[in-house]
Design an enzyme around this catalytic site. Structure first.
Site, PDB file in Angstrom:
ATOM      1  N   HIS A   5      35.795  34.919  37.576  1.00  0.00           N
ATOM      2  CA  HIS A   5      35.554  33.890  38.699  1.00  0.00           C
ATOM      3  C   HIS A   5      35.308  34.275  40.227  1.00  0.00           C
ATOM      4  O   HIS A   5      35.763  35.750  40.391  1.00  0.00           O
ATOM      5  CB  HIS A   5      36.715  32.758  38.729  1.00  0.00           C
ATOM      6  N   HIS A  52      34.080  37.915  46.555  1.00  0.00           N
ATOM      7  CA  HIS A  52      34.162  39.198  45.617  1.00  0.00           C
ATOM      8  C   HIS A  52      34.701  38.604  44.114  1.00  0.00           C
ATOM      9  O   HIS A  52      35.341  37.600  44.124  1.00  0.00           O
ATOM     10  CB  HIS A  52      35.193  40.081  45.988  1.00  0.00           C
TER      11      HIS A  52
HETATM   12  P1  ATP Z   1      49.176  37.438  38.861  1.00  0.00           P
HETATM   13  O1  ATP Z   1      49.237  37.160  40.272  1.00  0.00           O
HETATM   14  O2  ATP Z   1      49.785  36.786  37.991  1.00  0.00           O
HETATM   15  O3  ATP Z   1      49.163  39.015  38.604  1.00  0.00           O
HETATM   16  P2  ATP Z   1      46.377  36.708  39.697  1.00  0.00           P
HETATM   17  O4  ATP Z   1      46.507  37.640  40.565  1.00  0.00           O
HETATM   18  O5  ATP Z   1      45.040  37.104  38.485  1.00  0.00           O
HETATM   19  O6  ATP Z   1      47.529  37.141  38.701  1.00  0.00           O
HETATM   20  P3  ATP Z   1      46.980  34.378  40.943  1.00  0.00           P
HETATM   21  O7  ATP Z   1      47.817  35.356  41.807  1.00  0.00           O
HETATM   22  O8  ATP Z   1      47.345  33.105  40.358  1.00  0.00           O
HETATM   23  O9  ATP Z   1      46.437  35.318  39.630  1.00  0.00           O
HETATM   24  O10 ATP Z   1      45.506  34.591  41.676  1.00  0.00           O
HETATM   25  C1  ATP Z   1      44.583  33.464  41.419  1.00  0.00           C
HETATM   26  C2  ATP Z   1      43.029  34.008  42.117  1.00  0.00           C
HETATM   27  O11 ATP Z   1      43.643  33.661  43.670  1.00  0.00           O
HETATM   28  C3  ATP Z   1      42.935  35.343  41.815  1.00  0.00           C
HETATM   29  O12 ATP Z   1      41.379  35.474  42.088  1.00  0.00           O
HETATM   30  C4  ATP Z   1      43.428  36.041  43.190  1.00  0.00           C
HETATM   31  O13 ATP Z   1      42.908  37.323  43.240  1.00  0.00           O
HETATM   32  C5  ATP Z   1      43.279  35.064  44.338  1.00  0.00           C
HETATM   33  N1  ATP Z   1      44.635  35.268  45.051  1.00  0.00           N
HETATM   34  C6  ATP Z   1      45.855  35.099  44.819  1.00  0.00           C
HETATM   35  N2  ATP Z   1      46.558  35.468  45.702  1.00  0.00           N
HETATM   36  C7  ATP Z   1      45.867  35.387  46.920  1.00  0.00           C
HETATM   37  C8  ATP Z   1      46.086  35.669  48.337  1.00  0.00           C
HETATM   38  N3  ATP Z   1      47.266  35.479  48.756  1.00  0.00           N
HETATM   39  N4  ATP Z   1      44.935  35.437  49.023  1.00  0.00           N
HETATM   40  C9  ATP Z   1      43.725  35.299  48.689  1.00  0.00           C
HETATM   41  N5  ATP Z   1      43.361  35.418  47.385  1.00  0.00           N
HETATM   42  C10 ATP Z   1      44.442  35.236  46.498  1.00  0.00           C
END
Ligand code: ATP
Ligand code: MG
Length: 187
Positions: A43, A125
């Site tokens: 995504h 990205h």
């Molecule tokens: P995990 O955090 O469990 O390792 P993840 O990063 O894939 O897994 P999420 O943290 O739920 O899952 O993130 C969901 C989406 O949002 C991902 O595309 C992640 O890169 C993005 N994301 C997460 N935290 C942030 C943030 N603080 N700012 C911008 N984008 C974010």
């Protein structure tokens, strides 16, 4: 009283043809690079929200329905690497104005619902691979044209094999009503 909450984000969510092409992109990366994003999780994040309570989510969905942004094509045209989070991604050198406008509207909608939003400049990205320790030698980048016709609200759930993203609801991007409704009356 404890209210239910979910970990949410807005995203461009690929259709099956887009997913197939983007999976080929992740699979073309050298083996042993890190942890490839699972095909089902591919995504592009538009706005990360974090934990959202059920009532807030209702208001957020209502606000999303009022968003007016036109469809656009996003050209993924290069690899990028962020050292600190150890992420390899595919990015776009140009952010279409419609995409910028969509993200700004999502930020305003989320703020109006009382959510704190990331105000750093938006950089579209697509994460390809995590836990990449070294900026790798990469194959030539083959551009990918992502025609975006809608945007989605996605729930992030932790699952036994890692995180799993579940799109809950999508809204069609539509041509701005004001620009297509014919001559405007001048007051
Ligand atoms: P995990 O955090 O469990 O390792 P993840 O990063 O894939 O897994 P999420 O943290 O739920 O899952 O993130 C969901 C989406 O949002 C991902 O595309 C992640 O890169 C993005 N994301 C997460 N935290 C942030 C943030 N603080 N700012 C911008 N984008 C974010
Ligand atoms: Mg995360």
């Amino acid at each position: 009283m404890k209210t239910e909450s979910a970990r949410l984000f807005f995203a461009l969510w690929p259709d099956e043809a887009q997913r197939t092409a983007l999976t080929a992109m992740t699979e073309s990366l050298p083996a042993g690079l890190g942890r490839h994003v699972a095909p089902a999780n591919i995504h592009i994040t538009l706005l990360f929200l974090g934990a959202v309570a059920a009532e807030t989510r209702q208001a957020l969905e209502a606000a999303a329905t009022r968003i007016a942004a036109s469809p656009f094509v996003l050209t993924l045209d290069h690899y990028g690497y962020w050292r600190k989070p150890q992420v390899l991604w595919a990015g776009s050198r140009v952010t279409p104005p419609e995409l910028r406008g969509l993200v700004e509207q999502l930020q305003r909608a989320a703020s109006a619902c009382g959510l704190s939003v990331d105000n750093r400049p938006y950089q579209p990205h697509l994460t390809l691979c995590r836990k990449v320790r070294q900026p790798p030698q990469l194959p030539k980048f083959l551009p990918f044209y992502w025609a975006a016709a809608d945007f989605s609200l996605v729930e992030s759930r932790s699952a036994p094999g890692g995180v799993r993203y579940e799109p809950c609801r999508a809204w069609a991007l539509r041509v701005d009503v004001d620009s297509t409704s014919g001559p405007h009356s001048v007051e």
